[in-house]
Design a protein around this motif. Structure first.
Motif, PDB file in Angstrom:
ATOM      1  N   SER A 245       0.829  -1.204   0.000  1.00 13.94           N
ATOM      2  CA  SER A 245       0.000   0.000   0.000  1.00 13.94           C
ATOM      3  C   SER A 245       0.867   1.260   0.000  1.00 13.94           C
ATOM      4  CB  SER A 245      -0.948  -0.005   1.199  1.00 13.94           C
ATOM      5  OG  SER A 245      -0.236  -0.056   2.415  1.00 13.94           O
ATOM      6  N   ARG A 246       1.970   1.245   0.734  1.00 19.23           N
ATOM      7  CA  ARG A 246       2.846   2.421   0.749  1.00 19.23           C
ATOM      8  C   ARG A 246       3.559   2.584  -0.590  1.00 19.23           C
ATOM      9  NH1 ARG A 246       5.960   3.285   6.413  1.00 19.23           N
ATOM     10  NH2 ARG A 246       6.707   5.062   5.185  1.00 19.23           N
ATOM     11  N   PHE A 247       3.920   1.471  -1.205  1.00 21.67           N
ATOM     12  CA  PHE A 247       4.558   1.563  -2.516  1.00 21.67           C
ATOM     13  C   PHE A 247       3.556   2.064  -3.559  1.00 21.67           C
ATOM     14  CE2 PHE A 247       6.560  -0.006  -6.416  1.00 21.67           C
ATOM     15  CZ  PHE A 247       7.873   0.404  -6.205  1.00 21.67           C
ATOM     16  N   ALA A 248       2.313   1.635  -3.437  1.00 19.56           N
ATOM     17  CA  ALA A 248       1.279   2.109  -4.364  1.00 19.56           C
ATOM     18  C   ALA A 248       1.068   3.612  -4.216  1.00 19.56           C
ATOM     19  CB  ALA A 248      -0.031   1.357  -4.106  1.00 19.56           C
ATOM     20  N   VAL A 249       1.053   4.120  -2.981  1.00 21.62           N
ATOM     21  CA  VAL A 249       0.916   5.562  -2.765  1.00 21.62           C
ATOM     22  C   VAL A 249       2.113   6.298  -3.364  1.00 21.62           C
ATOM     23  CG1 VAL A 249       0.866   7.371  -1.007  1.00 21.62           C
ATOM     24  CG2 VAL A 249      -0.531   5.327  -0.721  1.00 21.62           C
ATOM     25  N   ALA A 250       3.302   5.724  -3.213  1.00 19.96           N
ATOM     26  CA  ALA A 250       4.498   6.340  -3.796  1.00 19.96           C
ATOM     27  C   ALA A 250       4.393   6.388  -5.312  1.00 19.96           C
ATOM     28  CB  ALA A 250       5.744   5.567  -3.371  1.00 19.96           C
ATOM     29  N   GLU A 251       3.815   5.342  -5.905  1.00 18.49           N
ATOM     30  CA  GLU A 251       3.605   5.351  -7.358  1.00 18.49           C
ATOM     31  C   GLU A 251       2.623   6.453  -7.760  1.00 18.49           C
ATOM     32  OE1 GLU A 251       4.952   4.122  -9.873  1.00 18.49           O
ATOM     33  OE2 GLU A 251       5.738   2.117  -9.528  1.00 18.49           O
ATOM     34  N   PHE A 252       1.577   6.625  -6.971  1.00 14.74           N
ATOM     35  CA  PHE A 252       0.639   7.722  -7.248  1.00 14.74           C
ATOM     36  C   PHE A 252       1.366   9.070  -7.200  1.00 14.74           C
ATOM     37  CE2 PHE A 252      -3.603   5.550  -6.374  1.00 14.74           C
ATOM     38  CZ  PHE A 252      -4.178   5.956  -7.562  1.00 14.74           C
ATOM     39  N   ASP A 253       2.214   9.247  -6.191  1.00 17.65           N
ATOM     40  CA  ASP A 253       2.861  10.547  -5.972  1.00 17.65           C
ATOM     41  C   ASP A 253       4.020  10.801  -6.926  1.00 17.65           C
ATOM     42  OD1 ASP A 253       1.124  11.074  -3.883  1.00 17.65           O
ATOM     43  OD2 ASP A 253       2.509  10.353  -2.336  1.00 17.65           O
ATOM     44  N   LEU A 254       4.792   9.746  -7.211  1.00 20.83           N
ATOM     45  CA  LEU A 254       6.060   9.956  -7.923  1.00 20.83           C
ATOM     46  C   LEU A 254       6.176   9.168  -9.226  1.00 20.83           C
ATOM     47  CD1 LEU A 254       8.226   9.584  -4.701  1.00 20.83           C
ATOM     48  CD2 LEU A 254       7.724  11.738  -5.855  1.00 20.83           C
ATOM     49  N   GLY A 255       5.308   8.172  -9.407  1.00 18.94           N
ATOM     50  CA  GLY A 255       5.367   7.353 -10.611  1.00 18.94           C
ATOM     51  C   GLY A 255       4.217   7.681 -11.553  1.00 18.94           C
ATOM     52  N   THR A 256       3.416   6.659 -11.867  1.00 19.77           N
ATOM     53  CA  THR A 256       2.263   6.861 -12.746  1.00 19.77           C
ATOM     54  C   THR A 256       1.008   6.307 -12.065  1.00 19.77           C
ATOM     55  OG1 THR A 256       2.518   4.728 -13.858  1.00 19.77           O
ATOM     56  CG2 THR A 256       3.720   6.596 -14.786  1.00 19.77           C
ATOM     57  N   PRO A 257      -0.148   6.939 -12.263  1.00 17.79           N
ATOM     58  CA  PRO A 257      -1.391   6.446 -11.671  1.00 17.79           C
ATOM     59  C   PRO A 257      -1.745   5.029 -12.112  1.00 17.79           C
ATOM     60  CG  PRO A 257      -1.663   8.697 -12.460  1.00 17.79           C
ATOM     61  CD  PRO A 257      -0.338   8.228 -12.970  1.00 17.79           C
TER      62      PRO A 257
END
Length: 358
Positions: A245-257
């Motif tokens: 879940s934290r990695f998914a949030v990081a993807e939202f913030d810094l990667g791609t949706p």
């Protein structure tokens, strides 16, 4: 006889002249005495004037000091070294005040003075006030990172690790490197922290490391960190949920949706009863102002096998969502959905009670 009188007159004249001379001498002596007295009195008067002027100056300075102390007590920002000295003397165990003092000296381009203040703070703050001392250590680390050398920063990290939890120190050092775009140094610091971390701190360190690599646009290393962390916690479902879940949030913030949504969908497929993950997924989607996607997640959530209490809370949130983002018809539909769920749950309860009675 006349001659005698003349002699007497001469004697009298001489005598009277002598008297006049003596009177003149007395007058001169009196004048000299007055001058001497005046000369003697003059330094006393000068000293009195100087003393009076100094007294007025001291009173003025004391009044100014009291006024400044009152201002500082009322929250007025300190403006001078003396201001900070008064504040740290009044609260010697305040790591926040000492750290502000260090920053103030740095703002005055006095790095050496800032170091002395930090060292004073570490020798002053009670050794039992670890959290307050840690604030000063962080100030000293920032000082060495920005104004020292690589060697002085490394030495400061070693000292801080010896005096504090090394994981906390190494993670903060890694964050400083990341902020300065020194990604290789940050990666090395995070790896040291991961080797020393235990329990929940280890999860936090993994997650921060992966996020830092995503910030550095190094998704390959980020995935490698995530893979190692999941492998290390394969037997702990809670840890798996927390990491993904934290990695998914990081993807939202810094990667791609898209990648973020893929991670959340994978996570919820494996753990559909985790209401907190559903809620986080919706919140992150709404943060990107994607109302339609959030509605779709709510609709999936309404069919998820959540416990009754969690489902009722989720449906209430769904109603509030439609009130804010939908229309009257949408709100009505969700309320019907909630009512149907309650009725269905009541039927299940009755059936279970009947089975138990039989």
């Amino acid at each position: 006889d006349d001659d005698d009188f003349e002699e007497d007159d001469e004697d009298l004249g001489a005598s009277s002249r002598g008297l006049r001379w003596e009177e003149d001498d007395v007058d001169d002596d009196e004048d000299d005495q007055e001058e001497a007295d005046e000369e003697e009195a003059s330094p006393r008067r000068k000293r009195a004037r100087v003393s009076e002027e100094m007294s007025e100056k001291e009173i003025s300075e004391e009044a100014e000091v009291r006024l400044r102390e009152t201002e500082l007590a009322e929250g007025v920002a300190p403006r001078t070294n003396d201001d900070f000295e008064r504040m740290v003397m009044s609260e010697p165990n305040s790591g926040r005040l000492w750290s502000r003092y260090v920053s103030f000296r740095l703002a005055s381009t006095d790095a050496e003075g800032a170091r002395r203040v930090a060292e004073r703070a570490l020798s002053t703050i009670d050794y039992r006030s670890q959290s307050e001392r840690f604030k000063v250590w962080l100030a000293l680390l920032r000082l060495e990172h920005h104004h020292g050398t690589a060697a002085s920063f490394s030495a400061c990290v070693d000292r801080a690790c010896a005096a504090n939890d090394p994981v906390d120190v190494l993670v903060r050092a890694a964050e400083m490197h990341t902020k300065a775009l020194d990604h290789d140094l940050a990666d090395a610091a995070y790896r040291k922290a991961e080797a020393k971390a235990r329990g929940p701190k280890k999860l936090d360190t993994w997650a921060k490391h992966a996020r830092a690599l995503l910030a550095a646009k190094d998704r390959g290393k980020a995935k490698e960190v995530l893979g190692r962390s999941l492998q290390a916690h394969a037997a702990d479902p809670r840890a798996t949920v927390a990491l993904l879940s934290r990695f998914a949030v990081a993807e939202f913030d810094l990667g791609t949706p898209e990648r973020a949504r893929t991670l959340f969908d994978r996570l919820l497929a494996d753990f559909p009863k985790r209401a907190d993950v559903w809620k986080l997924y919706i919140a992150q989607t709404l943060k990107r102002r994607d109302v339609d996607a959030a509605r779709a997640i709510y609709q999936r959530l309404a069919r998820a096998p959540l416990p009754p209490k969690a489902m009722r809370a989720a449906l209430r949130d769904f109603v509030d969502f439609e009130k804010e983002h939908g229309d009257t018809n949408a709100v009505t539909r969700v309320r019907h959905l909630a009512r149907a769920y309650v009725d269905s749950h009541k039927k299940v309860l009755k059936a279970n009670q009947a089975a138990a009675a039989a």
